[in-house]
Design a protein around this motif. Structure first.
Motif, PDB file in Angstrom:
ATOM      1  N   THR A  52     -59.921  65.935  11.852  1.00  0.00           N
ATOM      2  CA  THR A  52     -58.932  65.893  10.924  1.00  0.00           C
ATOM      3  C   THR A  52     -57.346  65.619  11.676  1.00  0.00           C
ATOM      4  O   THR A  52     -56.511  64.977  11.084  1.00  0.00           O
ATOM      5  CB  THR A  52     -59.050  67.029  10.142  1.00  0.00           C
ATOM      6  OG1 THR A  52     -60.230  67.345   9.509  1.00  0.00           O
ATOM      7  CG2 THR A  52     -57.727  67.285   9.199  1.00  0.00           C
ATOM      8  N   ASN A  53     -57.470  66.113  12.824  1.00  0.00           N
ATOM      9  CA  ASN A  53     -55.981  66.161  13.508  1.00  0.00           C
ATOM     10  C   ASN A  53     -56.000  64.637  13.867  1.00  0.00           C
ATOM     11  O   ASN A  53     -54.830  64.093  13.956  1.00  0.00           O
ATOM     12  CB  ASN A  53     -55.992  66.859  14.587  1.00  0.00           C
ATOM     13  CG  ASN A  53     -55.804  68.412  14.324  1.00  0.00           C
ATOM     14  OD1 ASN A  53     -54.599  68.477  13.703  1.00  0.00           O
ATOM     15  ND2 ASN A  53     -56.749  69.011  14.432  1.00  0.00           N
ATOM     16  N   PHE A  54     -56.762  63.653  14.161  1.00  0.00           N
ATOM     17  CA  PHE A  54     -56.804  62.183  14.576  1.00  0.00           C
ATOM     18  C   PHE A  54     -56.705  61.507  13.169  1.00  0.00           C
ATOM     19  O   PHE A  54     -56.123  60.460  13.356  1.00  0.00           O
ATOM     20  CB  PHE A  54     -58.001  61.911  15.229  1.00  0.00           C
ATOM     21  CG  PHE A  54     -57.743  62.756  16.628  1.00  0.00           C
ATOM     22  CD1 PHE A  54     -56.917  62.401  17.656  1.00  0.00           C
ATOM     23  CD2 PHE A  54     -58.695  63.507  17.150  1.00  0.00           C
ATOM     24  CE1 PHE A  54     -56.649  62.997  19.113  1.00  0.00           C
ATOM     25  CE2 PHE A  54     -58.598  64.330  18.294  1.00  0.00           C
ATOM     26  CZ  PHE A  54     -57.587  63.942  19.092  1.00  0.00           C
ATOM     27  N   LEU A  55     -57.495  61.769  12.039  1.00  0.00           N
ATOM     28  CA  LEU A  55     -57.699  60.947  10.931  1.00  0.00           C
ATOM     29  C   LEU A  55     -56.244  61.137  10.032  1.00  0.00           C
ATOM     30  O   LEU A  55     -55.803  60.373   9.548  1.00  0.00           O
ATOM     31  CB  LEU A  55     -58.704  61.052  10.322  1.00  0.00           C
ATOM     32  CG  LEU A  55     -59.976  60.833  11.039  1.00  0.00           C
ATOM     33  CD1 LEU A  55     -61.284  61.012   9.952  1.00  0.00           C
ATOM     34  CD2 LEU A  55     -59.944  59.242  11.153  1.00  0.00           C
ATOM     35  N   GLY A  56     -55.900  62.406  10.138  1.00  0.00           N
ATOM     36  CA  GLY A  56     -54.614  62.941   9.226  1.00  0.00           C
ATOM     37  C   GLY A  56     -53.438  63.048  10.052  1.00  0.00           C
ATOM     38  O   GLY A  56     -53.281  62.191  10.870  1.00  0.00           O
TER      39      GLY A  56
END
Length: 140
Positions: free
Chosen positions: A98-102
């Motif tokens: 999530t930290n890399f996609l969002g």
């Protein structure tokens, strides 16, 4: 099953109260995160937004809260610690992803990586000597 018995024997021979304290803290972190997700739906929805178009996205949300809540309780008392840790791995992988996609949140990323490493450690190590698993095993 023989491999797990070997791991349990090794863990019981190398047990330490500090390691059991780490297990309890890990379980409390999962339990608190489960409560946080239950009480703050907007935050949970914001965190899950990168997975909105993924098939089964709602299943992910419905898996997250009970896995954190029940898994945290199991890890705290040391009952089925390996299984509870295994159940957390997909969630932690999603937290890191999530930290890399969002939007990148460094604090959440570091927490997710540390908790993932602790989960992997307790998958190998098990519950330890100061746990319900050990107590039940000694009662047999």
């Amino acid at each position: 099953m023989g491999y797990i018995k070997k791991l349990n024997k090794w863990a019981n021979a190398h047990t330490n109260l500090v390691i059991d304290l780490f297990r309890v803290v890990l379980g409390v972190v999962f339990f608190v995160k489960g409560i946080e997700f239950m009480t703050n739906f907007e935050e949970m929805e914001r965190l899950a937004s990168p997975f909105q178009n993924v098939p089964g996205g709602m299943i992910i949300l419905h898996y997250l809260v009970p896995a954190h809540f029940v898994g945290g309780l199991l890890i705290v008392v040391g009952l089925l610690t390996r299984w509870a840790s295994i159940a957390q791995i997909p969630i932690l992988f999603g937290a890191i992803l999530t930290n890399f996609l969002g939007e990148m949140n460094t604090n959440n990323l570091i927490l997710a990586i540390i908790v993932s490493l602790l989960c992997l450690f307790f998958i190998v190590y098990g519950s330890g000597k100061h746990s319900v698993d050990y107590y039940l095993k000694m009662q047999q």
